[in-house]
Design a protein around this motif. Structure first.
Motif, PDB file in Angstrom:
ATOM      1  N   GLY A 216       0.818  -1.210   0.000  1.00 21.12           N
ATOM      2  CA  GLY A 216       0.000   0.000   0.000  1.00 21.12           C
ATOM      3  C   GLY A 216       0.848   1.255   0.000  1.00 21.12           C
ATOM      4  N   THR A 217       1.890   1.285   0.806  1.00 22.31           N
ATOM      5  CA  THR A 217       2.791   2.436   0.832  1.00 22.31           C
ATOM      6  C   THR A 217       3.496   2.581  -0.498  1.00 22.31           C
ATOM      7  N   PHE A 218       3.945   1.477  -1.062  1.00 21.97           N
ATOM      8  CA  PHE A 218       4.605   1.520  -2.371  1.00 21.97           C
ATOM      9  C   PHE A 218       3.643   2.071  -3.419  1.00 21.97           C
ATOM     10  N   LEU A 219       2.426   1.580  -3.425  1.00 22.39           N
ATOM     11  CA  LEU A 219       1.417   2.052  -4.370  1.00 22.39           C
ATOM     12  C   LEU A 219       1.218   3.559  -4.245  1.00 22.39           C
ATOM     13  N   ASN A 220       1.099   4.034  -3.024  1.00 28.07           N
ATOM     14  CA  ASN A 220       0.835   5.458  -2.795  1.00 28.07           C
ATOM     15  C   ASN A 220       2.011   6.355  -3.150  1.00 28.07           C
ATOM     16  N   THR A 221       3.232   5.861  -3.010  1.00 29.46           N
ATOM     17  CA  THR A 221       4.399   6.714  -3.240  1.00 29.46           C
ATOM     18  C   THR A 221       5.035   6.547  -4.617  1.00 29.46           C
ATOM     19  N   LYS A 222       4.904   5.387  -5.224  1.00 23.99           N
ATOM     20  CA  LYS A 222       5.613   5.120  -6.474  1.00 23.99           C
ATOM     21  C   LYS A 222       4.717   4.937  -7.693  1.00 23.99           C
ATOM     22  N   ILE A 223       3.420   4.727  -7.475  1.00 22.05           N
ATOM     23  CA  ILE A 223       2.532   4.452  -8.615  1.00 22.05           C
ATOM     24  C   ILE A 223       1.455   5.526  -8.756  1.00 22.05           C
ATOM     25  N   LYS A 224       0.686   5.753  -7.708  1.00 22.26           N
ATOM     26  CA  LYS A 224      -0.355   6.783  -7.771  1.00 22.26           C
ATOM     27  C   LYS A 224       0.286   8.136  -8.040  1.00 22.26           C
TER      28      LYS A 224
END
Length: 65
Positions: free
Chosen positions: A48-56
């Motif tokens: 979730g953190t990766f998604l929020n910082t690197k993808i979204k």
């Protein structure tokens, strides 16, 4: 460790599409995601953190449902 945000995710190599199914049931496809980003997500402790910082905010997306 299971994510409290992401139920499942999969990557389509030919198109570079990253499909994220959230625990809410919503499905999003993030477009033109490089393979190295997907590989880094697989290794991330917090998906979730990766998604929020690197993808979204970095890749175009479409909500599928």
């Amino acid at each position: 460790m299971p994510s409290s945000v992401i139920a499942t995710y999969r990557y389509h190599h030919e198109s570079g599409s990253l499909y994220i199914t959230y625990v809410s049931g919503a499905v999003y496809v993030y477009k033109n995601v490089p393979l190295k980003i997907y590989q880094a997500m697989k290794k991330a402790i917090s998906k979730g953190t990766f998604l929020n910082t690197k993808i979204k905010g970095h890749f175009a997306y479409e909500k599928l449902n």
